[in-house]
Design a protein around this motif. Sequence first.
Motif, PDB file in Angstrom:
ATOM      1  N   ILE A  30       0.864  -1.185   0.000  1.00 54.97           N
ATOM      2  CA  ILE A  30       0.000   0.000   0.000  1.00 54.97           C
ATOM      3  C   ILE A  30       0.898   1.233   0.000  1.00 54.97           C
ATOM      4  CG2 ILE A  30      -1.769   1.270   1.267  1.00 54.97           C
ATOM      5  CD1 ILE A  30      -2.686  -1.460   0.274  1.00 54.97           C
ATOM      6  N   ASP A  31       0.630   2.183  -0.914  1.00 51.77           N
ATOM      7  CA  ASP A  31       1.431   3.396  -0.935  1.00 51.77           C
ATOM      8  C   ASP A  31       0.536   4.602  -1.211  1.00 51.77           C
ATOM      9  OD1 ASP A  31       4.424   4.283  -0.951  1.00 51.77           O
ATOM     10  OD2 ASP A  31       3.490   5.428  -2.574  1.00 51.77           O
ATOM     11  N   ARG A  32       0.796   5.690  -0.536  1.00 50.67           N
ATOM     12  CA  ARG A  32      -0.062   6.863  -0.664  1.00 50.67           C
ATOM     13  C   ARG A  32       0.226   7.686  -1.920  1.00 50.67           C
ATOM     14  NH1 ARG A  32       0.848  10.605   4.394  1.00 50.67           N
ATOM     15  NH2 ARG A  32      -0.674  11.845   3.253  1.00 50.67           N
ATOM     16  N   ASN A  33       1.384   7.453  -2.556  1.00 48.38           N
ATOM     17  CA  ASN A  33       1.753   8.194  -3.763  1.00 48.38           C
ATOM     18  C   ASN A  33       1.153   7.561  -5.014  1.00 48.38           C
ATOM     19  OD1 ASN A  33       3.445  10.169  -2.457  1.00 48.38           O
ATOM     20  ND2 ASN A  33       4.960   8.549  -2.196  1.00 48.38           N
ATOM     21  N   ARG A  34       1.179   8.308  -6.089  1.00 43.86           N
ATOM     22  CA  ARG A  34       0.698   7.776  -7.367  1.00 43.86           C
ATOM     23  C   ARG A  34       1.657   6.748  -7.940  1.00 43.86           C
ATOM     24  NH1 ARG A  34      -2.241  12.193 -11.261  1.00 43.86           N
ATOM     25  NH2 ARG A  34      -4.010  12.638  -9.892  1.00 43.86           N
ATOM     26  N   LYS A  35       2.954   6.923  -7.646  1.00 45.92           N
ATOM     27  CA  LYS A  35       3.962   5.993  -8.148  1.00 45.92           C
ATOM     28  C   LYS A  35       4.816   5.510  -6.988  1.00 45.92           C
ATOM     29  CE  LYS A  35       4.345   8.097 -12.745  1.00 45.92           C
ATOM     30  NZ  LYS A  35       5.262   8.730 -13.734  1.00 45.92           N
ATOM     31  N   PRO A  36       5.269   4.259  -7.016  1.00 47.45           N
ATOM     32  CA  PRO A  36       6.108   3.752  -5.929  1.00 47.45           C
ATOM     33  C   PRO A  36       7.501   4.368  -5.961  1.00 47.45           C
ATOM     34  CG  PRO A  36       5.975   2.133  -7.688  1.00 47.45           C
ATOM     35  CD  PRO A  36       5.007   3.237  -8.049  1.00 47.45           C
ATOM     36  N   MET A  37       8.171   4.341  -4.833  1.00 44.82           N
ATOM     37  CA  MET A  37       9.570   4.770  -4.691  1.00 44.82           C
ATOM     38  C   MET A  37       9.800   6.200  -5.143  1.00 44.82           C
ATOM     39  SD  MET A  37      11.415   1.184  -5.862  1.00 44.82           S
ATOM     40  CE  MET A  37      10.172   0.814  -7.126  1.00 44.82           C
ATOM     41  N   ARG A 143      -8.526   5.626   0.038  1.00 39.14           N
ATOM     42  CA  ARG A 143      -7.942   5.626  -1.300  1.00 39.14           C
ATOM     43  C   ARG A 143      -8.397   6.873  -2.060  1.00 39.14           C
ATOM     44  NH1 ARG A 143     -10.073   0.953  -3.617  1.00 39.14           N
ATOM     45  NH2 ARG A 143      -8.390  -0.237  -2.651  1.00 39.14           N
ATOM     46  N   ALA A 144      -7.433   7.599  -2.621  1.00 38.91           N
ATOM     47  CA  ALA A 144      -7.747   8.761  -3.448  1.00 38.91           C
ATOM     48  C   ALA A 144      -8.151   8.288  -4.841  1.00 38.91           C
ATOM     49  CB  ALA A 144      -6.541   9.682  -3.544  1.00 38.91           C
ATOM     50  N   VAL A 145      -9.236   8.851  -5.366  1.00 37.25           N
ATOM     51  CA  VAL A 145      -9.740   8.484  -6.688  1.00 37.25           C
ATOM     52  C   VAL A 145      -9.474   9.649  -7.649  1.00 37.25           C
ATOM     53  CG1 VAL A 145     -11.750   7.790  -8.036  1.00 37.25           C
ATOM     54  CG2 VAL A 145     -11.524   7.052  -5.642  1.00 37.25           C
ATOM     55  N   TYR A 146      -8.784   9.338  -8.741  1.00 34.85           N
ATOM     56  CA  TYR A 146      -8.421  10.368  -9.712  1.00 34.85           C
ATOM     57  C   TYR A 146      -9.097  10.109 -11.056  1.00 34.85           C
ATOM     58  CZ  TYR A 146      -4.664  11.768  -6.539  1.00 34.85           C
ATOM     59  OH  TYR A 146      -3.947  12.208  -5.449  1.00 34.85           O
ATOM     60  N   ALA A 147      -9.320  11.182 -11.798  1.00 38.22           N
ATOM     61  CA  ALA A 147      -9.779  11.046 -13.178  1.00 38.22           C
ATOM     62  C   ALA A 147      -8.636  10.471 -14.008  1.00 38.22           C
ATOM     63  CB  ALA A 147     -10.191  12.407 -13.727  1.00 38.22           C
ATOM     64  N   GLU A 148      -8.958   9.945 -15.186  1.00 38.56           N
ATOM     65  CA  GLU A 148      -7.927   9.359 -16.033  1.00 38.56           C
ATOM     66  C   GLU A 148      -6.911  10.415 -16.466  1.00 38.56           C
ATOM     67  OE1 GLU A 148      -9.366   7.204 -19.354  1.00 38.56           O
ATOM     68  OE2 GLU A 148     -10.637   5.866 -18.170  1.00 38.56           O
ATOM     69  N   ALA A 161      -7.297  14.827 -12.385  1.00 41.81           N
ATOM     70  CA  ALA A 161      -7.624  15.580 -11.174  1.00 41.81           C
ATOM     71  C   ALA A 161      -8.202  14.656 -10.100  1.00 41.81           C
ATOM     72  CB  ALA A 161      -8.621  16.680 -11.507  1.00 41.81           C
ATOM     73  N   LEU A 162      -8.031  15.047  -8.847  1.00 41.64           N
ATOM     74  CA  LEU A 162      -8.592  14.295  -7.722  1.00 41.64           C
ATOM     75  C   LEU A 162     -10.107  14.412  -7.750  1.00 41.64           C
ATOM     76  CD1 LEU A 162      -8.177  12.719  -5.070  1.00 41.64           C
ATOM     77  CD2 LEU A 162      -8.059  14.930  -3.894  1.00 41.64           C
ATOM     78  N   MET A 163     -10.771  13.262  -7.756  1.00 42.08           N
ATOM     79  CA  MET A 163     -12.234  13.236  -7.817  1.00 42.08           C
ATOM     80  C   MET A 163     -12.868  13.042  -6.442  1.00 42.08           C
ATOM     81  SD  MET A 163     -12.687  13.634 -11.046  1.00 42.08           S
ATOM     82  CE  MET A 163     -14.405  13.190 -11.311  1.00 42.08           C
ATOM     83  N   GLY A 164     -12.142  12.411  -5.547  1.00 39.51           N
ATOM     84  CA  GLY A 164     -12.698  12.149  -4.224  1.00 39.51           C
ATOM     85  C   GLY A 164     -11.920  11.042  -3.531  1.00 39.51           C
ATOM     86  N   GLU A 165     -12.469  10.531  -2.449  1.00 44.04           N
ATOM     87  CA  GLU A 165     -11.822   9.461  -1.688  1.00 44.04           C
ATOM     88  C   GLU A 165     -12.836   8.369  -1.361  1.00 44.04           C
ATOM     89  OE1 GLU A 165      -8.245  11.725   0.724  1.00 44.04           O
ATOM     90  OE2 GLU A 165     -10.171  11.427   1.754  1.00 44.04           O
ATOM     91  N   GLU A 166     -12.294   7.165  -1.151  1.00 46.53           N
ATOM     92  CA  GLU A 166     -13.143   6.046  -0.758  1.00 46.53           C
ATOM     93  C   GLU A 166     -12.407   5.201   0.270  1.00 46.53           C
ATOM     94  OE1 GLU A 166     -13.792   4.144  -4.508  1.00 46.53           O
ATOM     95  OE2 GLU A 166     -11.949   2.970  -4.408  1.00 46.53           O
TER      96      GLU A 166
END
Length: 407
Positions: A30-37, A143-148, A161-166
């Motif tokens: 589990i990672d909070r960033n969009r990309k690991p490392m 989990r942050a939900v982003y648009a494509e 863009a950030l759409m929301g969280e779940e």
Amino acid sequence: MRHTLIIGAGASGMAAAIAAAKGGERVTVIDRNRKPMKKLAVTGNGRGNLLNCGTPDFYGDRDFGMEVLRHMPYEKAAAFLEEAGIPLVHEDEGRMYPASFLAASAVDALKMQAQRLGVVIVPNTRAQHITREKNGFVLQCVRAVYAEDTVLKSGRVKPGALMGEEHADYRADRVIVCAGGAAAPMHGTDGTAYALLTAFGHKLITPRPALCALLTEKKPIEGLSGQRVRATLHLNGRESTGEALFADDGVSGIAAMQLSRDAHAGDVLHMDLRMAVTGRADTDVFSWLKARAGRMGESLLTGAVSPQLAQALWRRCGHRPSVSDEALRALAQVIADFALRVEGTRGFDSAQVTAGGIDCADFDPSTMQSRICPGLYAAGEVLNVDGGCGGHNLLFAFASGLLAGQR
């Protein structure tokens, strides 16, 4: 098949994931960033100072760090990286880099090996709480939900863009916390992960910025911003030799950054500039200045230092350029001890690592397992071990992550 859940896809987290997967476990990271490392990708100014093969330079729970290296020594950490497809080269002072001198190439190699082993990496997901259950653990996340993402005409990718969280829950047989400390929050390490471990009774040693610039009084360094010098620095009984870089508000560079973990407002930073001015660290500065004054008069610093540093040195010693013995003695004293009152440090936003963290006393250095809660592990910078400049911090991260991952 046992399921290992790892929180944080940094150096320690990816090492733990790969080691656990090699051991036959099902692994989710589990990672909070969009990309690991994300943080690893910029280490060593992007050149990738991954390890240090010299004498370990640890702080905080140093004995614990050394015990970790006894069980997972440098040679094994280096072999792990080489096996992942990262040829290592030695530059100087024990610093080890990927042969490409690109941190991004190391990130790509580790990510590819993890994928080959079936490791599942879940991005954009922030761990909130770990619950111990009879048959394992439950991790509650957001989990942050982003648009494509959008591919632009230039070929660049514009993140959605950030759409929301779940909310999302994950269950596992064991959990390894590798979520980092409080340094460099722009890379996802903002100190919130400590609560995951303190909730089980682990103690937190107050985190402090380390490997960051020192803030000092401004008047003596006026006009020196951008000037680099080779110097020996002293602060609170500690010594550091190397490059110092002046800024508008203080002193950076490796030599200063090494001392930042012990810096407090009101301390005095002593900078021995003999190497920068005379080329030797043991010069009798007054005799050196006297000899130059006989040849060059009041321009005796010309050719030795920049005009900006020359002006600052004369200003600091309280004399206009002069060849009098009184002025030369005062100038010699300032060159040997350019003293600056410390006003603090730049803080976590510009710190490379965190000093402090979760107390290591309740962890087993041979496995990284909690002595308080079996099945719970921690590795890397979340713990109260930090390393000096040159790859020491990452050495501990890789070594501790490998121990936590393997069984």
